[in-house]
Write an enzyme that holds these catalytic residues in place. Structure first.
Site, PDB file in Angstrom:
ATOM      1  N   ASP A 286      42.791  51.625  37.971  1.00  0.00           N
ATOM      2  CA  ASP A 286      42.749  50.592  39.116  1.00  0.00           C
ATOM      3  C   ASP A 286      43.737  49.538  38.946  1.00  0.00           C
ATOM      4  OD1 ASP A 286      42.176  48.768  40.864  1.00  0.00           O
ATOM      5  OD2 ASP A 286      40.128  48.434  40.203  1.00  0.00           O
TER       6      ASP A 286
ATOM      7  N   GLN B 172      51.059  36.879  35.262  1.00  0.00           N
ATOM      8  CA  GLN B 172      51.356  36.919  36.598  1.00  0.00           C
ATOM      9  C   GLN B 172      50.796  35.644  37.324  1.00  0.00           C
ATOM     10  OE1 GLN B 172      49.317  40.562  37.288  1.00  0.00           O
ATOM     11  NE2 GLN B 172      47.465  40.052  36.395  1.00  0.00           N
TER      12      GLN B 172
ATOM     13  N   ASP C 145      50.604  47.406  41.598  1.00  0.00           N
ATOM     14  CA  ASP C 145      51.933  48.349  41.822  1.00  0.00           C
ATOM     15  C   ASP C 145      52.412  48.714  40.669  1.00  0.00           C
ATOM     16  OD1 ASP C 145      51.068  48.412  44.583  1.00  0.00           O
ATOM     17  OD2 ASP C 145      52.353  46.527  45.007  1.00  0.00           O
TER      18      ASP C 145
END
Length: 286
Positions: A162, A37, A165
């Site tokens: 945790d 990412q 999205d």
């Protein structure tokens, strides 16, 4: 989706609800493309440092305690004696820090697929990583879905998801197969908790998550509400799913007399978070 409206503002646009959220910034501090990412860190004018992943605001120094405390303390004060805890995701280590405040916890394993998130948190959010060297901690940078699939049966008291999205690396954490892995790894009476998005704009997703948890074998569910300013709508939830027995309140006296500091969580907040507005009642209770 995000953009710099000007050199002084960072704006995250959430197209599905026709809304946006902005923070004023001083400068960009870091930008890294990890194998998984795109990660950025900004210095803001009033909210401290801010981490952004794939254009989506993850946390700021000023308000992250809301999320981290509500993802950890309600579940740990609901379980009668949480000792063995796993955190899936949580790379910024804020939830880990809160979990370690509980003396009953003997071991915490945190599995986040992207080591770069933790390394940037250590540099730009060191307060969240202050407990990373606690001897009870094992930090793994691996696939959390695989870890839970291979976890020993009935070995855990609490699993905390945790996650980001349900897109990209977080997509596989929101389905029946993953919840079944958690169910098998939890001891009887064990509890899974997962961040479950905004009831105002993600109600269908929240309902689908709860149905998948029930399909995986969890009979008792609780969805708790809390504010979260930097996330779409400013209103967030976490959902608890218990294995093999119903929820019967929480250890209110222990929460009232906690021997560690919190900024948001207390026993009254915990009780209030369980209340649902009518639109949630109609949807989530059929």
């Amino acid at each position: 989706m995000s953009e710099l409206i000007s050199k002084q503002w960072f704006t995250e646009i959430f197209q599905p609800s026709g809304s946006a959220f902005s923070l004023q910034i001083h400068q960009k501090l870091a930008e890294v493309q990890s194998p998984f990412q795109h990660i950025e860190v900004y210095e803001t004018t009033d909210f401290g440092n801010m981490m952004v992943i794939d254009g989506v605001i993850m946390l700021s120094s000023r308000e992250n305690f809301l999320y981290h405390e509500m993802l950890s303390h309600p579940v740990l004060f609901t379980h009668p004696n949480p000792q063995q805890v796993v955190i899936i995701g949580g790379g910024d280590c804020g939830t880990l820090r809160e979990v370690l405040k509980h003396r009953s916890v003997q071991a915490v394993t945190q599995i986040d697929i992207d080591e770069q998130v933790t390394r940037m948190a250590e540099q730009y959010f060191p307060e969240l990583c202050a407990s990373n060297n606690d001897p009870r901690v094992t930090l793994l940078f691996d696939d959390g879905i695989k870890y839970m699939r291979e976890a020993a049966p009935e070995s855990l008291d609490v699993v905390i998801v945790d996650s980001t999205d349900p897109i990209g690396p977080g997509e596989g954490l929101f389905n029946r197969a993953f919840y079944q892995s958690c169910f098998h790894a939890l001891k009887p009476g064990g509890i899974l908790v997962q961040q479950s998005e905004s009831p105002l704009i993600h109600l269908e997703l929240l309902n689908a998550m709860r149905e998948a948890m029930k399909d995986a074998g969890f009979a008792a569910l609780q969805t708790l509400n809390f504010p979260q300013m930097v996330y779409p709508s400013g209103w967030w939830t976490c959902t608890l799913a218990r294995k093999g027995q119903p929820f019967d309140g929480f250890r209110r006296e222990d929460a009232d007399n906690a021997d560690f500091p919190t900024e948001y969580y207390n026993a009254d907040i915990h009780q209030a978070a369980m209340a649902w507005p009518n639109f949630m009642r109609r949807k989530l209770r059929g």
